[in-house]
Design a protein around this motif. Sequence first.
Motif, mmCIF file in Angstrom:
data_model
loop_
_atom_site.group_PDB
_atom_site.id
_atom_site.type_symbol
_atom_site.label_atom_id
_atom_site.label_comp_id
_atom_site.label_asym_id
_atom_site.label_seq_id
_atom_site.Cartn_x
_atom_site.Cartn_y
_atom_site.Cartn_z
ATOM 1 N N ALA A 11 0.843 -1.202 0.000
ATOM 2 C CA ALA A 11 0.000 0.000 0.000
ATOM 3 C C ALA A 11 0.874 1.247 0.000
ATOM 4 O O ALA A 11 1.881 1.313 0.712
ATOM 5 C CB ALA A 11 -0.892 -0.004 1.226
ATOM 6 N N PRO A 12 0.530 2.246 -0.804
ATOM 7 C CA PRO A 12 1.287 3.503 -0.804
ATOM 8 C C PRO A 12 1.253 4.176 0.573
ATOM 9 O O PRO A 12 0.333 3.950 1.367
ATOM 10 C CB PRO A 12 0.558 4.361 -1.839
ATOM 11 C CG PRO A 12 -0.254 3.403 -2.651
ATOM 12 C CD PRO A 12 -0.585 2.261 -1.745
ATOM 13 N N MET A 13 2.244 5.018 0.822
ATOM 14 C CA MET A 13 2.304 5.719 2.103
ATOM 15 C C MET A 13 1.060 6.566 2.341
ATOM 16 O O MET A 13 0.607 6.721 3.481
ATOM 17 C CB MET A 13 3.554 6.606 2.144
ATOM 18 C CG MET A 13 3.732 7.367 3.464
ATOM 19 S SD MET A 13 3.764 6.288 4.931
ATOM 20 C CE MET A 13 5.297 5.396 4.623
ATOM 21 N N MET A 66 -6.984 7.750 -5.135
ATOM 22 C CA MET A 66 -6.262 7.768 -6.406
ATOM 23 C C MET A 66 -4.952 6.984 -6.312
ATOM 24 O O MET A 66 -4.580 6.263 -7.247
ATOM 25 C CB MET A 66 -5.994 9.207 -6.833
ATOM 26 C CG MET A 66 -7.243 10.002 -7.177
ATOM 27 S SD MET A 66 -8.199 9.296 -8.536
ATOM 28 C CE MET A 66 -7.096 9.584 -9.922
ATOM 29 N N ALA A 67 -4.267 7.114 -5.193
ATOM 30 C CA ALA A 67 -2.999 6.385 -5.024
ATOM 31 C C ALA A 67 -3.239 4.879 -5.013
ATOM 32 O O ALA A 67 -2.456 4.107 -5.584
ATOM 33 C CB ALA A 67 -2.316 6.823 -3.728
ATOM 34 N N SER A 68 -4.330 4.451 -4.389
ATOM 35 C CA SER A 68 -4.652 3.025 -4.356
ATOM 36 C C SER A 68 -4.953 2.501 -5.756
ATOM 37 O O SER A 68 -4.472 1.424 -6.145
ATOM 38 C CB SER A 68 -5.854 2.799 -3.432
ATOM 39 O OG SER A 68 -6.237 1.445 -3.435
ATOM 40 N N GLN A 69 -5.735 3.264 -6.523
ATOM 41 C CA GLN A 69 -6.040 2.848 -7.890
ATOM 42 C C GLN A 69 -4.779 2.829 -8.758
ATOM 43 O O GLN A 69 -4.585 1.920 -9.573
ATOM 44 C CB GLN A 69 -7.085 3.790 -8.500
ATOM 45 C CG GLN A 69 -8.459 3.678 -7.883
ATOM 46 C CD GLN A 69 -9.135 2.352 -8.192
ATOM 47 O OE1 GLN A 69 -8.765 1.640 -9.125
ATOM 48 N NE2 GLN A 69 -10.128 2.007 -7.390
ATOM 49 N N ALA A 84 -5.207 6.336 6.817
ATOM 50 C CA ALA A 84 -5.713 5.517 7.922
ATOM 51 C C ALA A 84 -5.524 6.229 9.254
ATOM 52 O O ALA A 84 -6.413 6.207 10.119
ATOM 53 C CB ALA A 84 -4.998 4.165 7.933
ATOM 54 N N VAL A 85 -4.384 6.880 9.417
ATOM 55 C CA VAL A 85 -4.120 7.616 10.659
ATOM 56 C C VAL A 85 -5.083 8.797 10.788
ATOM 57 O O VAL A 85 -5.643 9.051 11.866
ATOM 58 C CB VAL A 85 -2.652 8.102 10.694
ATOM 59 C CG1 VAL A 85 -2.425 9.048 11.870
ATOM 60 C CG2 VAL A 85 -1.704 6.910 10.779
ATOM 61 N N VAL A 86 -5.289 9.516 9.691
ATOM 62 C CA VAL A 86 -6.176 10.684 9.719
ATOM 63 C C VAL A 86 -7.612 10.250 10.015
ATOM 64 O O VAL A 86 -8.309 10.871 10.824
ATOM 65 C CB VAL A 86 -6.096 11.448 8.377
ATOM 66 C CG1 VAL A 86 -7.174 12.530 8.293
ATOM 67 C CG2 VAL A 86 -4.718 12.090 8.220
ATOM 68 N N PHE A 87 -8.074 9.177 9.364
ATOM 69 C CA PHE A 87 -9.428 8.690 9.610
ATOM 70 C C PHE A 87 -9.587 8.233 11.057
ATOM 71 O O PHE A 87 -10.597 8.543 11.714
ATOM 72 C CB PHE A 87 -9.760 7.539 8.664
ATOM 73 C CG PHE A 87 -11.097 6.909 8.936
ATOM 74 C CD1 PHE A 87 -12.262 7.464 8.437
ATOM 75 C CD2 PHE A 87 -11.185 5.761 9.718
ATOM 76 C CE1 PHE A 87 -13.500 6.894 8.712
ATOM 77 C CE2 PHE A 87 -12.407 5.188 9.997
ATOM 78 C CZ PHE A 87 -13.570 5.754 9.493
ATOM 79 N N THR A 88 -8.604 7.494 11.576
ATOM 80 C CA THR A 88 -8.671 7.049 12.966
ATOM 81 C C THR A 88 -8.696 8.243 13.910
ATOM 82 O O THR A 88 -9.408 8.247 14.923
ATOM 83 C CB THR A 88 -7.477 6.138 13.299
ATOM 84 O OG1 THR A 88 -7.458 5.033 12.385
ATOM 85 C CG2 THR A 88 -7.560 5.617 14.723
#
Length: 260
Positions: free
Chosen positions: A58-60, A114-117, A66-70
């Motif tokens: 997974a890209p950084m 976008m990074a995931s795609q 994930a940190v921001v959402f948490t």
Amino acid sequence: MATAPALEKPGRFWHVRGSWSPRDDRGPFAVYLGIFWAGMIAGFGLDFPRFLRQTPPAPMSIRVHAVVFTGWMLLLTAQVLLVLRNRVAWHRKMGWVAAGWACLMAIMGPWAAMASQTAHMHSPGFFPQFLSINLVDIGGFLILLAWGIALRRNPAAHKRMMILATVSLADPGFNRFADWLIPAIPASVPAMFLFIFYGNVVLVLLIAAWDWRRRRLMRQFVVGAAGLLSAEFIATLLLFWGPWRAVTAAAVAAWARHFG
């Protein structure tokens, strides 16, 4: 002409402003938040081993997202606990911190999508049309959050819009749990809608059913929930529409050229 508060009468269940004590809403909204946490922990907990082993890694930006959402979930939980402890002044101060944090989510949500795609552009699992789900998630969150902030002087409506804003982000966790239970991807729009958004639907129905039973149905919540679920259904419909795949594939390729 009578004002909105003057129109609220005992026994009425359709409201624009709560005619009951704000304290009466505290317990149920803590329960809704607990259900949300359960869905997130179940879905992402089951998916975490796959996340660590996935190729390419997974890209950084995904990790930052994930940190921001948490962080948002922790802020929201702190806000609910402050109200439960009757620390309303602190709740109001923390509200502006949460609003600022939401701005980070507005950036990191689309960036991570976008990074995931981009990372999967050349793999069999490339599914660029899923960007419709990402866009409706973050777009619904920001619109409902802004509406909730605007309603902060109307506690009953404010609580419902703030929890509804977070409900718009429920599907990533709940969907991962459904994907673990039912690995086969549905082939129809209604089935796919429920596969992705069943957690959102359940939370909306729980809030609506409780308010209906207590004769406290808020117009703002009904309008916001109907708009959110309609947008999520349209986003699901786009998954099956060929032109949308072409548009999103081109967008991902452009992103890869400039930022990949």
